[in-house]
Structures are given as structure tokens and as C-alpha cells.
Design a protein around this motif. Structure first.
Motif, mmCIF file in Angstrom:
data_model
loop_
_atom_site.group_PDB
_atom_site.id
_atom_site.type_symbol
_atom_site.label_atom_id
_atom_site.label_comp_id
_atom_site.label_asym_id
_atom_site.label_seq_id
_atom_site.Cartn_x
_atom_site.Cartn_y
_atom_site.Cartn_z
ATOM 1 N N THR A 58 0.849 -1.187 0.000
ATOM 2 C CA THR A 58 0.000 0.000 0.000
ATOM 3 C C THR A 58 0.886 1.238 0.000
ATOM 4 O OG1 THR A 58 -1.792 -1.090 1.193
ATOM 5 C CG2 THR A 58 -1.727 1.307 1.296
ATOM 6 N N ARG A 59 0.600 2.184 -0.889
ATOM 7 C CA ARG A 59 1.319 3.453 -0.905
ATOM 8 C C ARG A 59 0.433 4.544 -0.338
ATOM 9 N NH1 ARG A 59 3.521 0.964 -5.472
ATOM 10 N NH2 ARG A 59 5.818 1.131 -5.571
ATOM 11 N N LEU A 60 1.031 5.418 0.448
ATOM 12 C CA LEU A 60 0.288 6.553 0.976
ATOM 13 C C LEU A 60 1.244 7.697 1.232
ATOM 14 C CD1 LEU A 60 -0.468 6.049 4.748
ATOM 15 C CD2 LEU A 60 0.760 4.338 3.447
ATOM 16 N N THR A 61 0.693 8.872 1.431
ATOM 17 C CA THR A 61 1.484 10.071 1.687
ATOM 18 C C THR A 61 1.285 10.497 3.134
ATOM 19 O OG1 THR A 61 1.272 10.796 -0.613
ATOM 20 C CG2 THR A 61 1.886 12.462 1.011
ATOM 21 N N LEU A 62 2.389 10.645 3.871
ATOM 22 C CA LEU A 62 2.351 11.061 5.268
ATOM 23 C C LEU A 62 2.915 12.469 5.400
ATOM 24 C CD1 LEU A 62 3.644 7.864 7.134
ATOM 25 C CD2 LEU A 62 1.292 8.715 7.046
ATOM 26 N N GLU A 63 2.149 13.352 6.009
ATOM 27 C CA GLU A 63 2.654 14.686 6.297
ATOM 28 C C GLU A 63 3.484 14.652 7.574
ATOM 29 O OE1 GLU A 63 -0.488 17.455 6.473
ATOM 30 O OE2 GLU A 63 -0.822 17.480 4.304
ATOM 31 N N GLY A 93 6.835 18.738 1.065
ATOM 32 C CA GLY A 93 7.612 18.172 2.152
ATOM 33 C C GLY A 93 7.032 16.911 2.754
ATOM 34 N N ALA A 94 5.881 16.463 2.278
ATOM 35 C CA ALA A 94 5.303 15.220 2.769
ATOM 36 C C ALA A 94 6.112 14.028 2.240
ATOM 37 C CB ALA A 94 3.848 15.104 2.343
ATOM 38 N N TRP A 95 5.916 12.873 2.869
ATOM 39 C CA TRP A 95 6.665 11.664 2.529
ATOM 40 C C TRP A 95 5.756 10.653 1.823
ATOM 41 C CZ3 TRP A 95 11.845 10.474 4.086
ATOM 42 C CH2 TRP A 95 12.469 11.490 4.829
ATOM 43 N N THR A 96 6.273 10.056 0.761
ATOM 44 C CA THR A 96 5.578 8.962 0.108
ATOM 45 C C THR A 96 6.120 7.657 0.678
ATOM 46 O OG1 THR A 96 5.376 10.259 -1.920
ATOM 47 C CG2 THR A 96 5.014 7.895 -2.091
ATOM 48 N N VAL A 97 5.219 6.843 1.219
ATOM 49 C CA VAL A 97 5.615 5.653 1.950
ATOM 50 C C VAL A 97 4.915 4.441 1.355
ATOM 51 C CG1 VAL A 97 5.690 4.536 4.230
ATOM 52 C CG2 VAL A 97 5.894 7.021 4.044
ATOM 53 N N LYS A 98 5.648 3.335 1.254
ATOM 54 C CA LYS A 98 5.085 2.071 0.815
ATOM 55 C C LYS A 98 5.145 1.088 1.982
ATOM 56 C CE LYS A 98 5.840 -1.650 -2.581
ATOM 57 N NZ LYS A 98 6.725 -2.095 -3.700
ATOM 58 N N ILE A 99 4.003 0.499 2.312
ATOM 59 C CA ILE A 99 3.914 -0.423 3.437
ATOM 60 C C ILE A 99 3.371 -1.759 2.934
ATOM 61 C CG2 ILE A 99 2.904 -0.884 5.711
ATOM 62 C CD1 ILE A 99 2.638 2.131 6.077
ATOM 63 N N THR A 100 4.130 -2.829 3.179
ATOM 64 C CA THR A 100 3.682 -4.169 2.843
ATOM 65 C C THR A 100 3.450 -4.913 4.139
ATOM 66 O OG1 THR A 100 5.073 -4.088 0.859
ATOM 67 C CG2 THR A 100 4.198 -6.235 1.515
ATOM 68 N N PRO A 101 2.195 -5.118 4.547
ATOM 69 C CA PRO A 101 1.884 -5.611 5.894
ATOM 70 C C PRO A 101 2.487 -6.966 6.238
ATOM 71 C CG PRO A 101 -0.054 -4.640 4.909
ATOM 72 C CD PRO A 101 0.974 -4.739 3.832
ATOM 73 N N GLU A 102 2.418 -7.942 5.325
ATOM 74 C CA GLU A 102 2.896 -9.275 5.658
ATOM 75 C C GLU A 102 3.710 -9.833 4.502
ATOM 76 O OE1 GLU A 102 -0.254 -11.845 6.852
ATOM 77 O OE2 GLU A 102 -1.217 -10.324 8.087
ATOM 78 N N LEU A 103 4.981 -10.015 4.743
ATOM 79 C CA LEU A 103 5.820 -10.566 3.694
ATOM 80 C C LEU A 103 5.725 -12.075 3.679
ATOM 81 C CD1 LEU A 103 9.025 -8.354 4.102
ATOM 82 C CD2 LEU A 103 7.183 -8.104 2.444
ATOM 83 N N GLU A 123 9.812 6.071 0.044
ATOM 84 C CA GLU A 123 10.041 6.136 -1.405
ATOM 85 C C GLU A 123 10.350 7.528 -1.923
ATOM 86 O OE1 GLU A 123 7.764 2.437 -3.423
ATOM 87 O OE2 GLU A 123 6.555 4.241 -3.140
ATOM 88 N N GLY A 124 9.724 8.566 -1.359
ATOM 89 C CA GLY A 124 9.944 9.880 -1.940
ATOM 90 C C GLY A 124 9.403 11.005 -1.075
#
Length: 433
Positions: free
Chosen positions: A293-298, A421-431, A415-416
Motif C-alpha cells: 500500500t502506498r500513501l502520503t504522510l505529512e 515536504g510530505a513523505w511517500t511511503v510504501k507499506i507491505t503488511p505481511e511478507l 520512497e519519496g
């Protein structure tokens, strides 16, 4: 790095004080926020409309559960008035004035909460202008860190009696009892929030807890903000060694005021801001399923100065009203929290910026590790000269880095960055595997 001992409170933080007067407690009611526990569903980062990742509040002292507010505590939303009562003793002449001691803690304490809450909470101090004399010498109360219930009850009984004619307690949601720091019996280790088993009935209101302040002049930085956090049901996040020796900051390091008031990044965790009502549900994302899941965190902290406000005048949220917290549920009473930490507001002296990951447990007592920061750089440390715990000072993920959380198998990738100035984050819950 060793810290002055004045900050540390014994575990648990609750101190049972015998009934001070024969009074009946007034029942307090408060509407609770309902929540359901849903651990299945498609992979998505979704707002907390379903509260799928909200931990339940348990009977643990200062539980980190967020599905309901504990009605025994005042929720810090809006404005709250606090009274500072200054107590002197027959065996000492104060070397300071009430105005000087007030300036030790305010406006710093109010400013901390104003910035941490994005303008949603204002703590208004009302200091008395003169000393009130206690009936016994300071040494008679045997003040110390692990204060006996009998001596503490005697101190509170005399303090309430001295202040009753001077203070209308019905006006105040927070009570600070500030002792003369130069009196011979005053021990700064005794600074603490005291919860009363039986509320003290004063001026038609129930006083359920008080902050007993025995700090030196000048005091530890932000110590009163830390103690006030307990008034709002926040737990101690430091680790008190059983033998009194060793590091106190192994759980969260610099990353939350409730771990250390000396921290380089003492802003409250986004989890705590959610618990206190300072984040809207839309600012918390629940990451579910097993796909990435990708999301943007401030960034968590608001900028310096007056909190940002929208054109309509309502409090805004740092860089905007976007997502501040991502949560991955890991069990019935546990979750991983992901947030972006920068160098603004209460975090302006941060050692490192980036994506911070921490474990949260709703069934763990205050002081026993209810929150623990996950170190994305376990073989290094940073800011050894001024961090409270250098091994965790570089815990966040920097831009372009990834990390798989041990035991939980959750992969987090920074990721970016966006133009704001927010952060782009990728989270993979269960590998897999």
C-alpha cells in the motif's frame, strides 16, 4: 547518557492516597467512542471510518487503547484553566518568587501543547501571586521519589487546607502544587501526578488528581508538560531499571515527551495525538490486507510560531489536513504505527528526520513498554553528545531506505518526498515466508 533523576517517576505512576476527607465521589459520565475490530479485508489504506486498527482501551493504567476515552480524565480539547499554588514552609524563607517559578514553566508548557495539538488545545495558567504557608516544616513530610502514602496524604491534606480559602477549585481542570525549591526537605525526585482514590471535594467540585511540583529553579526542561500529560491519561514511556542503574530511554529514546522531557524530538507520537482528539479520523490510515500500500504522510509537527489556520479560521494541521499516521494491526492488543518526523515545532532540535515506526500495546501498563520505537538502523547511533539514547536517535528511515520490522514481517519503504515536504511511503503488511 544519564539524565538528572528529577524526572523519573516510580512505576506504576498511580499512587493510592488514603481518603483525605469523608466525602462522596461525584459520578462522572462521558460518551465513549464505539469501535469494532476488523482484521480482514482488501489491501488498502483507509480512513478510520471502520476503526479497524483502533486498539481497545483496557484496564491497564494509562492504556494506549484509542477506541474510547477514559471518563476519569479530562480530554485536552478546547481551553483548560490551571492553577499554580505556591507552598512555603516554616523552616525556610523562599529565595524565589511565585512569578519566577511561574516563568520556569510558562509559557513553555502552554506553547508545547498549543503546537502539539495544532491549536486544538490551550492550557491557561493562573498562578497565585504569593506564597501560602504550610503548617509543618518541609522535613516533616519526608518527601522522596517513592513517597509513602501516609506522608504524601499529610502533605496533600495540609496543602488543600492552606489553599482552600485562596482558590476556587471549581474553576480549574488542573492543579499544580508548587513547593519552595529551596526548603531543606524538598526533593525534586518527588515531582509526580498523584491520583486520589477518593476525590477531594473542594468548592463543589471533585479534585481527582494533582501535580506535586518539587523542581529546582531553574527546573528540568519541559518537566511540567510531561507531568501534565499524565493528567490527560498519557503513560510513562521510559524504562525504569529495576536496580536504578542503566539506561532509562531504551523504549522510545528522544521521540516522545512522555519518554523524556530532554528529548531532541519531544513532540507527542501521532498515536497520542489521535488518542487525545487532536487528529481527525481522516488523518489516520489503517493499512489492511497483505499487498503493498502506498500513501502520503505529512510531517507530524506543526511549524514554528502560531499554529497554521485555514481560511475559515479553523485549526489546520501542519502542512495541511492530510494523513499523519498509518497503522498496521498486528494482534488483538497490538499495532505498528508509522509517522513522518521532521525538524519543526516541538521537533525543531531533531537529530534525524524520516519515517518512524513504533510498536503500540493497549494492554501494557504505564512504564512497562506500551510504546517501543523500532530502530531502522540497529547497528549505528547518532547525536551521542546530546541525545538521551543515541542508539535510537537515528531510528527513522531516511529517503530511499527500506526496512522490514523484525517479528512482524512488515516492510516499510520511504520512497519519496512531495513538493510540500510530505513523505511517500510504501507499506507491505505481511511478507511471504
Amino acid at each position: 547518557m544519564l539524565r538528572p533523576s528529577a524526572f523519573h517517576e516510580p512505576h506504576p505512576e498511580v499512587i493510592s492516597v488514603p481518603k483525605l476527607r469523608s466525602t462522596a465521589a461525584v459520578a462522572t459520565t462521558m460518551s465513549a467512542l464505539a469501535a469494532t475490530s476488523i482484521l480482514t479485508g482488501p489491501s488498502a489504506a483507509e480512513p478510520f471510518s471502520t476503526t479497524a486498527c483502533a486498539l481497545h482501551r483496557t484496564e491497564a493504567h494509562h492504556s494506549e487503547g484509542v477506541d474510547a476515552w477514559n471518563p476519569a480524565y479530562t480530554r485536552p480539547v478546547g481551553s483548560l484553566d490551571a492553577v499554580l499554588i505556591f507552598l512555603s514552609f516554616p523552616d525556610a524563607t523562599p529565595h524565589t518568587t511565585p512569578d519566577e517559578l511561574t516563568a520556569d514553566h510558562f509559557p513553555a508548557t502552554s506553547r508545547f501543547f498549543q503546537q502539539a495539538s495544532y491549536g486544538r488545545f490551550t492550557l491557561r495558567p493562573h498562578p497565585l501571586k504569593r506564597w501560602l504557608r504550610m503548617p509543618k516544616p518541609s522535613t516533616a513530610y519526608a518527601m522522596k521519589r517513592d513517597w509513602s502514602e501516609t506522608d504524601r496524604a499529610a502533605y496533600l491534606r495540609d496543602a488543600f487546607a492552606a489553599a482552600d480559602r485562596q482558590v476556587d477549585f471549581s474553576r480549574f481542570g488542573v492543579v499544580y502544587l508548587v513547593a519552595d525549591p529551596d526548603a531543606p526537605g524538598v526533593d525534586s525526585d518527588a515531582t509526580k501526578v498523584v491520583n486520589l482514590d477518593t476525590p477531594e471535594r473542594l468548592d463543589g467540585t471533585d479534585v481527582r488528581r494533582v501535580v506535586t511540583v518539587f523542581e529546582r529553579h531553574p527546573p528540568d526542561r519541559l518537566v511540567l508538560a510531561h507531568e501534565t500529560g499524565h493528567v490527560f491519561d498519557l503513560p510513562d514511556l521510559y524504562h525504569r531499571p529495576t536496580d536504578g542503574e542503566g539506561d532509562w530511554d531504551t523504549y522510545v529514546g528522544d521521540w516522545d515527551l512522555m519518554g523524556s522531557q530532554f528529548g531532541l524530538s519531544p513532540d507527542l507520537f501521532a498515536w497520542h495525538k489521535w488518542k487525545l482528539g487532536w487528529l481527525d479520523p481522516r488523518q489516520v490510515a489503517c493499512v489492511r490486507g497483505t499487498s503493498a500500500t502506498r500513501l502520503t504522510l505529512e510531517p507530524l509537527a506543526a511549524g514554528p510560531g502560531v499554529p497554521v489556520r485555514s481560511a475559515a479560521g479553523a485549526p489546520a494541521f501542519g502542512l495541511g489536513g492530510g494523513t499523519k499516521l498509518a497503522v498496521v494491526r498486528t494482534g488483538p492488543d497490538s499495532a505498528l504505527a508509522v509517522e513522518a518526523r521532521g525538524s519543526a515545532g516541538n521537533d525543531r532540535t531533531a537529530c534525524r528526520q524520516g519515517i518512524l515506526v513504533y510498536r503500540v500495546r493497549g494492554d501494557v501498563e504505564s512504564g512497562a513498554g506500551s510504546v517501543q520505537v523500532v530502530d531502522a538502523h540497529p547497528r549505528s547511533q547518532a547525536c551521542w553528545e546530546n541525545s538521551v539514547y543515541p542508539p535510537l536517535a537515528d531510528a527513522p528511515l531516511a529517503l530511499g531506505e527500506s526496512f522490514t520490522v523484525p517479528q512482524d514481517g512488515v516492510k516499510v519503504e520511504a520512497e519519496g518526498r512531495t513538493a510540500s515536504g510530505a513523505w511517500t511511503v510504501k507499506i507491505t503488511p505481511e511478507l511471504p515466508g
